[in-house]
Design a protein around this motif. Structure first.
Motif, PDB file in Angstrom:
ATOM      1  N   VAL A 173     -27.752  31.559  70.572  1.00 36.58           N
ATOM      2  CA  VAL A 173     -28.004  30.779  69.218  1.00 36.58           C
ATOM      3  C   VAL A 173     -27.183  30.558  68.673  1.00 36.58           C
ATOM      4  O   VAL A 173     -25.831  31.707  68.093  1.00 36.58           O
ATOM      5  CB  VAL A 173     -28.783  32.154  67.963  1.00 36.58           C
ATOM      6  CG1 VAL A 173     -30.234  31.866  68.757  1.00 36.58           C
ATOM      7  CG2 VAL A 173     -28.074  33.961  68.661  1.00 36.58           C
ATOM      8  N   PRO A 174     -26.856  30.223  68.984  1.00 33.23           N
ATOM      9  CA  PRO A 174     -25.247  29.374  67.850  1.00 33.23           C
ATOM     10  C   PRO A 174     -24.876  29.837  65.872  1.00 33.23           C
ATOM     11  O   PRO A 174     -24.196  29.822  66.143  1.00 33.23           O
ATOM     12  CB  PRO A 174     -25.539  27.880  68.022  1.00 33.23           C
ATOM     13  CG  PRO A 174     -26.547  27.543  67.583  1.00 33.23           C
ATOM     14  CD  PRO A 174     -27.760  28.505  68.522  1.00 33.23           C
ATOM     15  N   ASP A 175     -25.998  30.116  65.660  1.00 30.48           N
ATOM     16  CA  ASP A 175     -26.459  30.262  63.616  1.00 30.48           C
ATOM     17  C   ASP A 175     -26.609  31.678  64.645  1.00 30.48           C
ATOM     18  O   ASP A 175     -27.291  32.484  63.584  1.00 30.48           O
ATOM     19  CB  ASP A 175     -27.534  29.910  63.511  1.00 30.48           C
ATOM     20  CG  ASP A 175     -26.799  29.642  62.176  1.00 30.48           C
ATOM     21  OD1 ASP A 175     -26.452  31.054  61.580  1.00 30.48           O
ATOM     22  OD2 ASP A 175     -28.263  29.822  61.510  1.00 30.48           O
ATOM     23  N   ILE A 176     -24.985  32.809  64.583  1.00 30.49           N
ATOM     24  CA  ILE A 176     -25.598  34.187  64.125  1.00 30.49           C
ATOM     25  C   ILE A 176     -25.769  34.748  63.016  1.00 30.49           C
ATOM     26  O   ILE A 176     -26.160  35.758  63.519  1.00 30.49           O
ATOM     27  CB  ILE A 176     -23.742  34.787  64.773  1.00 30.49           C
ATOM     28  CG1 ILE A 176     -23.691  33.955  65.883  1.00 30.49           C
ATOM     29  CG2 ILE A 176     -23.775  36.003  65.088  1.00 30.49           C
ATOM     30  CD1 ILE A 176     -21.631  33.965  66.509  1.00 30.49           C
ATOM     31  N   PHE A 179     -28.942  33.946  62.047  1.00 30.45           N
ATOM     32  CA  PHE A 179     -30.471  34.596  63.253  1.00 30.45           C
ATOM     33  C   PHE A 179     -30.139  35.871  62.964  1.00 30.45           C
ATOM     34  O   PHE A 179     -31.252  36.743  63.522  1.00 30.45           O
ATOM     35  CB  PHE A 179     -29.847  34.719  64.478  1.00 30.45           C
ATOM     36  CG  PHE A 179     -30.847  34.837  65.563  1.00 30.45           C
ATOM     37  CD1 PHE A 179     -32.131  34.882  66.432  1.00 30.45           C
ATOM     38  CD2 PHE A 179     -30.407  36.111  66.725  1.00 30.45           C
ATOM     39  CE1 PHE A 179     -31.852  35.208  67.214  1.00 30.45           C
ATOM     40  CE2 PHE A 179     -30.852  36.323  67.430  1.00 30.45           C
ATOM     41  CZ  PHE A 179     -32.414  36.115  67.683  1.00 30.45           C
ATOM     42  N   GLY A 180     -28.931  36.721  62.804  1.00 29.86           N
ATOM     43  CA  GLY A 180     -28.946  37.594  62.154  1.00 29.86           C
ATOM     44  C   GLY A 180     -29.728  38.429  60.825  1.00 29.86           C
ATOM     45  O   GLY A 180     -30.454  39.406  61.166  1.00 29.86           O
ATOM     46  N   ARG A 181     -29.383  37.283  60.033  1.00 28.52           N
ATOM     47  CA  ARG A 181     -30.825  37.571  58.664  1.00 28.52           C
ATOM     48  C   ARG A 181     -31.936  37.540  59.456  1.00 28.52           C
ATOM     49  O   ARG A 181     -32.964  38.789  58.747  1.00 28.52           O
ATOM     50  CB  ARG A 181     -30.030  36.727  57.785  1.00 28.52           C
ATOM     51  CG  ARG A 181     -28.950  36.755  56.962  1.00 28.52           C
ATOM     52  CD  ARG A 181     -28.830  35.674  55.755  1.00 28.52           C
ATOM     53  NE  ARG A 181     -27.108  35.445  55.827  1.00 28.52           N
ATOM     54  CZ  ARG A 181     -26.878  34.868  55.572  1.00 28.52           C
ATOM     55  NH1 ARG A 181     -27.601  32.983  56.265  1.00 28.52           N
ATOM     56  NH2 ARG A 181     -25.898  35.055  54.683  1.00 28.52           N
ATOM     57  N   ALA A 182     -32.777  37.088  60.255  1.00 31.72           N
ATOM     58  CA  ALA A 182     -34.146  37.068  60.444  1.00 31.72           C
ATOM     59  C   ALA A 182     -34.109  38.438  61.254  1.00 31.72           C
ATOM     60  O   ALA A 182     -35.382  38.893  61.020  1.00 31.72           O
ATOM     61  CB  ALA A 182     -34.637  35.876  61.522  1.00 31.72           C
ATOM     62  N   LEU A 183     -33.259  39.038  61.861  1.00 31.42           N
ATOM     63  CA  LEU A 183     -33.139  40.383  62.299  1.00 31.42           C
ATOM     64  C   LEU A 183     -33.757  40.906  61.557  1.00 31.42           C
ATOM     65  O   LEU A 183     -34.808  41.992  61.710  1.00 31.42           O
ATOM     66  CB  LEU A 183     -32.348  40.693  63.804  1.00 31.42           C
ATOM     67  CG  LEU A 183     -32.424  39.783  64.674  1.00 31.42           C
ATOM     68  CD1 LEU A 183     -31.005  40.389  65.984  1.00 31.42           C
ATOM     69  CD2 LEU A 183     -33.350  39.665  65.879  1.00 31.42           C
TER      70      LEU A 183
END
Length: 418
Positions: A173-176, A179-183
Motif C-alpha cells: 500500500v503506497p498510502d502508509i 492504510f494504518g488509520r484504517a487498521l
C-alpha cells in the motif's frame, strides 16, 4: 520523489533494477505481439526515517482487482497460517464471541482455520477472483480495498475486531498513513494487530533483490515499521523473526492508549538491525554489489548449461521470479519454459521475458537436465515435492541466497558446473 512516510526529499539510491513490467501481469498468447508497458524499478532509502521504498508508479487497483496469486497453492504457507491461528487463539483467548478480521485475506488460506475454530471472522480482499475462491471455501469475505471508509463500514456491521491480521499486505500500500488509520479503525480499543512482512534485514544483507517489484512499495525493518505505526496511534509491543518468504518479521501492535511495554525480543531484533548498519544509511549500500554477484553467477551457470547442451526449465512463476528473470535477462534461449501449480497461469507467459508457463506434470514427462526453482524461499517444501527430478539424474537448482544444487549431478561449485 518524497518519502511516503515522513515527506523528506532526501532519498538515496540503493538499487536500480532498470525498467520491468509489473510482475503479476502475465501475458496471454494474444498479447505477445502487443506493446508491453514497463516501469522503473529503483529502490531508494529515506535519509530521515530510513524507510526503504520505490516510487508508486502503479496503483494497487492496477494489480489487485484481478490477481494471479492464490495463497493456498503453497502447502507450507497454509500450514504456517494454521499454526499461527492455533497459537494466537490460545495466546489471546479468542472464542465464539470474538471477531477476527484479515486484510488482504486472499483465498481464505488463513481464515478457514478461524472458521474451523468456531470464531467469527471476516476477510477483506480486493481481488474479485481470489475473494470468490475464499467464499467458495466458506470464509465470509468482503471484496474491497481497505481504507478508512471501508473500515468504518465493517465496524458498523460487525463490530470492532479483537484481532486484525495483515499478512504480506503492509508493503503493498503506497498510502502508509491512510492504510494504518484504517487498521486502527478496525481494531477494538483493547485489540491486537498482527502484521507479517518481509524483513529488510534479509533483503539487504542476503541480497534478496527479487523481492523488489512494483506491487511492493516499501520494505520494512522493525524500526521503520514501528515509526509508521506510531504515526497512527499504534504501538509495536512484540516482534518475531519468522522464516517465511526468505525471512520475515511478525509485528504485534496495540492502541497507544493501553500503554503496553514492548517485549525483550522486540529490542533484540532492533539490536540485530543496528548491528547490520540498518539504523543508518551505510548498511544499505552493499545491496547493489550482492545483487550483481547473484546475477553474474546465475548467468554463468545457465550459459555453461547451454554450452553443454543441458536443457533447463523453471519451476514456479512467482512475482519475485519475474524480477529475477527480467533483471538477469533470462529468456527462452536459457530457460525453455516454467511450470506452476496455479491453473490461472497455465498457457500464459511471464511478463517481459515471455517464457511459457505450463502444468507441473510436464517436468516428469519431459525429464529436463536442470530445473531452476524460482520460488527459492520454499526450498524445503519444493525439494520434497520435486525429489523425483533426481530419478533421471536431473539437477534441482536454487538461485538464492546463493546458487546451489540440492539434487542430481553434476554439482555446481561457485557458479561452475563440476
Amino acid at each position: 520523489m518524497l518519502c511516503r512516510l515522513c515527506g523528506l526529499d532526501r532519498l538515496v539510491s540503493v538499487l536500480d533494477l532498470g525498467a520491468t513490467p509489473p510482475c503479476e501481469r502475465f501475458l496471454g498468447a494474444d498479447d505477445l505481439d502487443a506493446p508491453e508497458p514497463t516501469f522503473p524499478l529503483h529502490l531508494r532509502l529515506c535519509e530521515g526515517c530510513l524507510l526503504l521504498q520505490i516510487p508508486a508508479l502503479i496503483t494497487p487497483e492496477d494489480t489487485f482487482t484481478e490477481y494471479a496469486y492464490f495463497s493456498s497453492f503453497s502447502d507450507s504457507w497454509v500450514q504456517h497460517a494454521k499454526t499461527f491461528v492455533g497459537d494466537t487463539v490460545d495466546r489471546l483467548g479468542l472464542g465464539p464471541q470474538s471477531l477476527v478480521v484479515e486484510v488482504a485475506s486472499n483465498d481464505g488460506y488463513l481464515l478457514q482455520h478461524v472458521v474451523a475454530a468456531g470464531i467469527r471472522c471476516l476477510g477483506i480482499e480486493p481481488s474479485q477472483n481470489v475473494g470468490a475462491a475464499a467464499c467458495d471455501r466458506g470464509v465470509p469475505t468482503r471484496t474491497d480495498f481497505l481504507d478508512e471508509q471501508v473500515a468504518r463500514a465493517v465496524v458498523r456491521e460487525h463490530g470492532a475486531a479483537d484481532l486484525v491480521v495483515a499478512n504480506n499486505v503492509y508493503a503493498h500500500v503506497p498510502d502508509i498513513v491512510g492504510f494504518g488509520r484504517a487498521l486502527r479503525t478496525l481494531l477494538a480499543d483493547d485489540g491486537w494487530l498482527s502484521i507479517e512482512v518481509h524483513h529488510a534485514l534479509n533483503l539487504v544483507t542476503l541480497g534478496q533483490f527479487d523481492t523488489v517489484y512494483h506491487e511492493h512499495f516499501q520494505y520494512y525493518t522493525v524500526l521503520t515499521a514501528t515509526r509508521a505505526l506510531a504515526a497512527v496511534g499504534l504501538s509495536v509491543v512484540d516482534a518475531e523473526l519468522i522464516p517465511t518468504h526468505g525471512g520475515s518479521i511478525r509485528l504485534w501492535a496495540r492502541p497507544d492508549s493501553l500503554g503496553a511495554e514492548p517485549t525483550s525480543r522486540f529490542f533484540d531484533i532492533l539490536a540485530l538491525e543496528e548491528q547490520a548498519g540498518l539504523h543508518d544509511t551505510v548498511g544499505y549500500l552493499g545491496l547493489r554489489a550482492r545483487t550483481e554477484t547473484v546475477r553474474h553467477e546465475l548467468l554463468r551457470f545457465l550459459l555453461e548449461c547451454k554450452a553443454a547442451n543441458l536443457r533447463v526449465v523453471g519451476y514456479g512463476a512467482p512475482g519475485k521470479g519475474n524480477t529475477l528473470l527480467n533483471y538477469c535477462g533470462i529468456r527462452t534461449d536459457l530457460m525453455e519454459y516454467t511450470v506452476d501449480r496455479n491453473p490461472y497461469k497455465h498457457g500464459r507467459f511471464t511478463p517481459g521475458t515471455r517464457i511459457p508457463i505450463r502444468e507441473p506434470e510436464v517436468i516428469a514427462d519431459d525429464r529436463p537436465d536442470v530445473v531452476l526453482v524460482l520460488p527459492w524461499n520454499l526450498e524445503t517444501e519444493l525439494t520434497e515435492q520435486l525429489s523425483y527430478v533426481s530419478d533421471w539424474g536431473g539437477q534441482l537448482v536454487y538461485p538464492l541466497p546463493n546458487l546451489h544444487v540440492v539434487s542430481g549431478k553434476p554439482e555446481v561449485v561457485g557458479g561452475q558446473i563440476r
